[in-house]
Design a protein around this motif. Sequence first.
Motif, short mmCIF file in Angstrom:
data_model
loop_
_atom_site.label_atom_id
_atom_site.label_comp_id
_atom_site.label_asym_id
_atom_site.label_seq_id
_atom_site.Cartn_x
_atom_site.Cartn_y
_atom_site.Cartn_z
N SER A 1 0.79 -1.23 0.00
CA SER A 1 0.00 0.00 0.00
C SER A 1 0.82 1.28 0.00
CB SER A 1 -0.93 0.02 1.23
OG SER A 1 -0.18 0.04 2.44
N ARG A 2 2.18 1.18 0.06
CA ARG A 2 3.02 2.36 0.15
C ARG A 2 4.21 2.26 -0.79
NH1 ARG A 2 0.78 4.23 4.70
NH2 ARG A 2 1.38 6.33 5.32
N GLN A 3 4.69 3.41 -1.21
CA GLN A 3 5.90 3.49 -2.01
C GLN A 3 7.09 3.77 -1.10
OE1 GLN A 3 6.26 3.02 -5.41
NE2 GLN A 3 4.10 2.40 -5.40
N ALA A 4 8.21 3.12 -1.37
CA ALA A 4 9.44 3.38 -0.61
C ALA A 4 9.94 4.78 -0.95
CB ALA A 4 10.48 2.33 -0.96
N PRO A 5 10.64 5.44 0.01
CA PRO A 5 11.07 4.90 1.30
C PRO A 5 10.01 5.13 2.38
CG PRO A 5 12.06 7.06 0.99
CD PRO A 5 11.26 6.77 -0.26
N PHE A 6 9.96 4.21 3.32
CA PHE A 6 9.15 4.37 4.53
C PHE A 6 9.72 3.43 5.59
CE2 PHE A 6 7.01 1.06 2.09
CZ PHE A 6 6.80 0.06 3.04
N THR A 7 9.34 3.70 6.83
CA THR A 7 9.82 2.90 7.96
C THR A 7 8.65 2.45 8.80
OG1 THR A 7 11.96 4.03 8.06
CG2 THR A 7 11.23 2.90 10.05
N VAL A 8 8.63 1.18 9.15
CA VAL A 8 7.62 0.63 10.05
C VAL A 8 8.29 0.27 11.37
CG1 VAL A 8 5.97 -1.24 10.45
CG2 VAL A 8 6.19 -0.24 8.16
N LEU A 9 7.74 0.78 12.47
CA LEU A 9 8.17 0.36 13.81
C LEU A 9 7.17 -0.67 14.29
CD1 LEU A 9 9.69 3.14 13.54
CD2 LEU A 9 9.43 3.34 16.01
N SER A 10 7.58 -1.93 14.27
CA SER A 10 6.74 -3.01 14.78
C SER A 10 7.07 -3.17 16.26
CB SER A 10 7.03 -4.30 14.02
OG SER A 10 6.30 -5.39 14.55
N THR A 11 6.09 -2.93 17.12
CA THR A 11 6.37 -2.81 18.55
C THR A 11 5.60 -3.84 19.37
OG1 THR A 11 4.65 -1.16 18.99
CG2 THR A 11 6.77 -0.35 18.23
N GLY A 12 6.26 -4.35 20.37
CA GLY A 12 5.70 -5.32 21.30
C GLY A 12 6.77 -5.58 22.33
N THR A 13 7.09 -6.85 22.60
CA THR A 13 8.24 -7.15 23.44
C THR A 13 9.50 -6.51 22.86
OG1 THR A 13 7.24 -9.25 24.12
CG2 THR A 13 9.61 -8.99 24.47
N TRP A 14 9.62 -6.60 21.53
CA TRP A 14 10.70 -5.96 20.79
C TRP A 14 10.16 -4.78 20.01
CZ3 TRP A 14 15.84 -7.38 20.92
CH2 TRP A 14 16.13 -8.60 21.54
N VAL A 15 11.02 -3.79 19.78
CA VAL A 15 10.78 -2.75 18.78
C VAL A 15 11.68 -3.07 17.59
CG1 VAL A 15 10.99 -0.30 18.21
CG2 VAL A 15 10.11 -0.99 20.45
N ILE A 16 11.06 -3.34 16.45
CA ILE A 16 11.80 -3.64 15.23
C ILE A 16 11.57 -2.49 14.26
CG2 ILE A 16 12.22 -5.33 13.40
CD1 ILE A 16 12.57 -6.51 16.18
N LEU A 17 12.66 -1.84 13.86
CA LEU A 17 12.59 -0.71 12.93
C LEU A 17 12.93 -1.23 11.54
CD1 LEU A 17 14.58 0.20 15.65
CD2 LEU A 17 13.59 2.35 14.93
N MET A 18 11.94 -1.27 10.65
CA MET A 18 12.10 -1.84 9.31
C MET A 18 12.06 -0.71 8.29
SD MET A 18 9.75 -5.26 9.78
CE MET A 18 8.40 -4.40 10.60
N CYS A 19 13.19 -0.46 7.64
CA CYS A 19 13.37 0.72 6.80
C CYS A 19 13.37 0.30 5.33
CB CYS A 19 14.65 1.44 7.17
SG CYS A 19 14.78 1.79 8.96
N VAL A 20 12.22 0.36 4.70
CA VAL A 20 12.07 -0.10 3.32
C VAL A 20 12.63 0.96 2.37
CG1 VAL A 20 10.41 -0.80 1.55
CG2 VAL A 20 10.06 -1.46 3.95
N GLY A 21 13.48 0.52 1.46
CA GLY A 21 14.09 1.44 0.50
C GLY A 21 15.38 2.06 0.98
#
Length: 454
Positions: free
Chosen positions: A242-262
Amino acid sequence: MSQTVAVFDIGKTNVKLALFDHGRLLWEKTAPNRVLLGPPYPHEDVETAWNFFLDALREAARTHRIDAIVPTAHGAAGALIGESNLAAPVLDYEFAGVEVIEPEYAKLRPPFAESLSPNLPAGLNLGRQLAYQKWRCPDLFAKARHFVGYPQYWAWRLSGVAVSEVTTLGAHADLWAPRQGQPSSLVKSLSVEHLLPPLRRAFDPLGPIKPEIAATCRLAPETPVFCGIHDSNASLLPYLVSRQAPFTVLSTGTWVILMCVGLSLEKLDPRDDTLANVDALGRPIACGRFMGGREYAVIARGGGNPEPGALERVIASGAMALPCFTGHGGPYATSKGKIRGDVATRDRTALATLYCALVSDLMLTRMGVTGGDLIVEGTFAGNLPFCQALGALRPAQRVFRAEDAAGTARGAAMLAHWPPSYHIAEPGPVAPMSMTGLDAYRKAWTAAVDKIAR
């Protein structure tokens, strides 16, 4: 046409069965996930989780027709499977005892340039778990026919089909070479090539559910089981379509995962716990990680979100949380966390919020992120002050939050009809907000952090 997808969501803290129809959550049930102390080592309580899923499937099937099943699970677990059962328990990644093999394992680990996987403590490198099981549990290891990622263990248990899949093999496992798109040199060095079953894609159907499970849970015998996916990569899926790069998703829970597309992979530094994960299409994605959810709980002395104005009170007080409070993840995992200054009990959640926003900002800066949208999903999306603080720290980027506690499972459900033809819900924008004194506070916090050895 309606299609109800059941997702097995196995996290570090909880297990969940969730049902979706075209992205809409229909039903869910959750239970705590446990670790058993042993023998032969601390391990996942697989049988309790399995019984939970069977009971939940039976319950869900009373009111819904289940058309497909997709598993998703955390990345730092894998299963040695024999003819019909586990050959060895699924090792708990927090078991520090695996480090006893480190001198021997260090000789075999691929260089970071090959695996893009940092050297992590305990069992967070899946390859170290595998080496430990081979060298320290040879009788159990000898019974193994396959080694599979944790999502694929559940797919195998449901369908009887054993496969490998890149999002788990490529999740700081030491087992994958992301740039080459193939197993790393460690697989050959450990002489485990024969244990890796054929590679399949996360969205591949493996076959129908086993007849006895279909009968027990009152499911249609032709119900397909899909290969499944690493949980952080499941969170990323809605944005990949649904999105064009670049963008970053912070998936958060026990861990914070920073996923930097592009983002280029060139600034990844193993000392910062930045690495490349591999997405469902086999592409390396620049990532960073720290144990933000657990650190938040330690600093805040529990859960909850800060009240309005609390962040400004903490900033004005000068109180700071300095890493690290869990011993896992991020640039300062080996440092002992401390609170500098005095903070009122009611503002502990604000201190934890500032800390997690500052660590996220620090890691994004070191990775070279300068633009593109920032999307916060998972636990921290429900913490509006965290999202606002992140926006204030990174004014060149727009911040969005996906207020969806089922984000990982929802992403995994997409695999049953990939690529999805239905509308993907957009995350909500977070209005920019200035915080008095934040710039000076960040400079002081960064100066204090710079004195901590990595």
